[in-house]
Design an enzyme around this catalytic site. Structure first.
Site, PDB file in Angstrom:
ATOM      1  N   GLY A  10       0.840  -1.199   0.000  1.00  0.00           N
ATOM      2  CA  GLY A  10       0.000   0.000   0.000  1.00  0.00           C
ATOM      3  C   GLY A  10       0.872   1.244   0.000  1.00  0.00           C
ATOM      4  O   GLY A  10       1.903   1.272   0.658  1.00  0.00           O
ATOM      5  N   ILE A 127       1.658   3.241   6.976  1.00  0.00           N
ATOM      6  CA  ILE A 127       0.951   4.229   7.800  1.00  0.00           C
ATOM      7  C   ILE A 127       0.526   3.606   9.126  1.00  0.00           C
ATOM      8  O   ILE A 127       0.211   4.301  10.065  1.00  0.00           O
ATOM      9  CB  ILE A 127      -0.295   4.821   7.093  1.00  0.00           C
ATOM     10  CG1 ILE A 127      -1.362   3.754   6.834  1.00  0.00           C
ATOM     11  CG2 ILE A 127       0.074   5.556   5.827  1.00  0.00           C
ATOM     12  CD1 ILE A 127      -2.738   4.339   6.585  1.00  0.00           C
ATOM     13  N   ASP A 128       0.533   2.270   9.210  1.00  0.00           N
ATOM     14  CA  ASP A 128       0.048   1.585  10.418  1.00  0.00           C
ATOM     15  C   ASP A 128       1.045   1.624  11.580  1.00  0.00           C
ATOM     16  O   ASP A 128       0.675   1.358  12.714  1.00  0.00           O
ATOM     17  CB  ASP A 128      -0.259   0.115  10.102  1.00  0.00           C
ATOM     18  CG  ASP A 128      -1.328  -0.032   9.038  1.00  0.00           C
ATOM     19  OD1 ASP A 128      -2.190   0.858   8.944  1.00  0.00           O
ATOM     20  OD2 ASP A 128      -1.286  -1.018   8.292  1.00  0.00           O
ATOM     21  N   ARG A 163     -25.326  14.452  18.372  1.00  0.00           N
ATOM     22  CA  ARG A 163     -25.256  13.096  17.825  1.00  0.00           C
ATOM     23  C   ARG A 163     -24.001  12.386  18.285  1.00  0.00           C
ATOM     24  O   ARG A 163     -23.006  13.025  18.627  1.00  0.00           O
ATOM     25  CB  ARG A 163     -25.101  13.169  16.302  1.00  0.00           C
ATOM     26  CG  ARG A 163     -26.339  13.392  15.525  1.00  0.00           C
ATOM     27  CD  ARG A 163     -25.936  13.567  14.072  1.00  0.00           C
ATOM     28  NE  ARG A 163     -27.103  13.758  13.253  1.00  0.00           N
ATOM     29  CZ  ARG A 163     -27.096  14.426  12.105  1.00  0.00           C
ATOM     30  NH1 ARG A 163     -25.968  14.964  11.661  1.00  0.00           N
ATOM     31  NH2 ARG A 163     -28.182  14.532  11.400  1.00  0.00           N
ATOM     32  N   MET A 170      -7.874   3.631   9.694  1.00  0.00           N
ATOM     33  CA  MET A 170      -7.215   2.416   9.224  1.00  0.00           C
ATOM     34  C   MET A 170      -6.501   1.698  10.374  1.00  0.00           C
ATOM     35  O   MET A 170      -6.167   2.303  11.393  1.00  0.00           O
ATOM     36  CB  MET A 170      -6.250   2.727   8.092  1.00  0.00           C
ATOM     37  CG  MET A 170      -6.963   2.839   6.744  1.00  0.00           C
ATOM     38  SD  MET A 170      -5.818   3.075   5.388  1.00  0.00           S
ATOM     39  CE  MET A 170      -6.902   2.686   3.994  1.00  0.00           C
ATOM     40  N   HIS A 259      -8.921   5.699   2.573  1.00  0.00           N
ATOM     41  CA  HIS A 259      -7.650   6.014   1.907  1.00  0.00           C
ATOM     42  C   HIS A 259      -7.273   7.487   1.937  1.00  0.00           C
ATOM     43  O   HIS A 259      -6.148   7.835   1.549  1.00  0.00           O
ATOM     44  CB  HIS A 259      -7.672   5.485   0.471  1.00  0.00           C
ATOM     45  CG  HIS A 259      -7.657   3.983   0.427  1.00  0.00           C
ATOM     46  ND1 HIS A 259      -8.778   3.241   0.641  1.00  0.00           N
ATOM     47  CD2 HIS A 259      -6.633   3.110   0.252  1.00  0.00           C
ATOM     48  CE1 HIS A 259      -8.473   1.952   0.588  1.00  0.00           C
ATOM     49  NE2 HIS A 259      -7.176   1.846   0.351  1.00  0.00           N
ATOM     50  N   ARG A 262      -4.064   7.943   3.535  1.00  0.00           N
ATOM     51  CA  ARG A 262      -2.821   7.563   2.847  1.00  0.00           C
ATOM     52  C   ARG A 262      -2.439   8.534   1.743  1.00  0.00           C
ATOM     53  O   ARG A 262      -1.366   8.403   1.153  1.00  0.00           O
ATOM     54  CB  ARG A 262      -2.996   6.167   2.235  1.00  0.00           C
ATOM     55  CG  ARG A 262      -2.651   5.122   3.203  1.00  0.00           C
ATOM     56  CD  ARG A 262      -2.488   3.732   2.706  1.00  0.00           C
ATOM     57  NE  ARG A 262      -2.624   3.392   1.326  1.00  0.00           N
ATOM     58  CZ  ARG A 262      -3.092   2.209   0.920  1.00  0.00           C
ATOM     59  NH1 ARG A 262      -3.500   1.326   1.794  1.00  0.00           N
ATOM     60  NH2 ARG A 262      -3.143   1.923  -0.354  1.00  0.00           N
TER      61      ARG A 262
END
Ligand code: F6P
Length: 329
Positions: A10, A127-128, A163, A170, A259, A262
């Site tokens: 990715g 990105i994780d 609300r 992600m 996404h 990213r």
């Protein structure tokens, strides 16, 4: 020296900064030449290349994505994939390969090096931020910034309508983005894949937040799951908003960031980290340190075995998650 460069898996903000640093240092300090392989390992298997020189990397530092393209192609599952890689590298007279990627891409580099002697040096990205061998991966800081801005914006609309707003970020296996963005954005509940959540407890936090006259913001990682093991089809964020609405009678909405996290320009930190990783990857190639990848320890860039990229997922530490609990509800 002739060096191949590829980006796999990715995409992630900062890939272009690595490519630029590699080429600038390789050309300016060592007089090397480069070949870019298109779309990760696919480009190496098929000999699909792009010219990579100083002119080609001009202006790409702040650009998101990757000028080389990316894919999740695995040469080990392609007929003759590994043999074709050997042929292409020989044809191009490639002395070393710099592979920029996550667990999948670097796992392939590790096997190609260990089992077939392909001279690979790795640069970790995701990105994780869930690679155990490095303190930080570039792309993470940008993703957290994007998610935090979204949370900031959702606070005001949530309060206006009283609300519940669920923000799905992600993180299939780890909750680093959820934890960091949730803390930075002042979320009232943060749910991560590492710890199954109790829906009754989540609804109690929602109720207590309304009692304090504010509307609750829940940040949920896409891989988070309820404790009772109820099957969640599709988006956990949508599932959660629906379950909260049914149980509490409060209106709930979900924003799935997907996404967006990213895309776009890397943060200053990610540019800095990606650039340093690129410079140190060139040093590793110069030293013939094949089978290694660069990693950040504190503020130092070090080399670790490529296999370390795939050894163990860096999960959110329960103690770190517990710290955030004071803000829940
Ligand atoms: O590993 C990076 C990542 O963005 C994860 O956070 C996410 O679960 C996954 O990739 C999405 O993959 P794809 O772009 O293939 O849908």
């Amino acid at each position: 020296m002739h060096v191949g460069v590829l980006t796999g898996g990715g995409d992630c903000p900062g890939l272009n900064a690595v490519i630029r640093a590699v080429v600038r240092k390789g050309v300016q300090e060592h007089g090397w030449s480069f070949t870019g392989f298109r779309d990760g390992w696919r480009g190496v298997v098929e000999g699909d290349t792009v010219p990579l020189d100083v002119r080609a990397v001009r202006g790409i530092l702040p650009r998101g994505g990757t000028v080389l393209g990316s894919s999740r192609t695995d040469p080990f599952v392609l007929p003759d994939g590994v043999r074709r890689i050997g042929e292409q590298l020989a044809k191009l007279r490639t002395d070393a390969l710099i592979a920029i990627g996550g667990r999948g891409t670097l796992g392939i580099a590790a096997r190609l090096h260990a089992e077939h002697g392909v001279p690979c040096v790795g640069v970790p990205k995701t990105i994780d931020n869930d690679l155990s061998a490095t303190d930080w991966t570039f792309g993470f800081d940008t993703a957290v910034g994007i998610a935090t801005e979204a949370i900031d914006r959702l606070h005001t609309t949530a309060d206006s309508h009283r609300r519940v707003l669920v923000v799905e970020v992600m993180g299939r296996h780890t909750g680093w983005i959820a934890l960091h963005a949730g803390l930075a954005g002042g979320a009232n509940v943060i749910l991560v894949p590492e710890q199954r959540f109790d829906l009754d407890q989540v609804c109690a936090w929602v109720a207590s937040r309304f009692e304090a006259t504010y509307a609750p913001i829940l940040v949920v990682a896409e891989g988070a799951r309820p404790r009772d093991g109820a099957p969640v089809q599709g988006s956990v964020g949508v599932w959660l908003a629906d379950a909260i609405e049914r149980r509490t009678g409060k209106e709930a909405r979900t924003t799935v960031l997907g996404h967006v996290q990213r895309g776009g320009s890397p943060s200053a930190f990610d540019r800095w980290l990606a650039t340093r990783f690129g410079l140190h990857a060139v040093d590793a190639v110069r030293d013939g340190a094949h089978g290694t990848m660069v990693a950040l320890r504190g503020t130092r860039v070090v080399r670790v075995p490529l296999s370390a990229a795939t050894d163990r997922l860096k999960a959110v530490d329960p103690a770190l998650y517990a710290e955030a609990g004071v803000f829940f509800g």
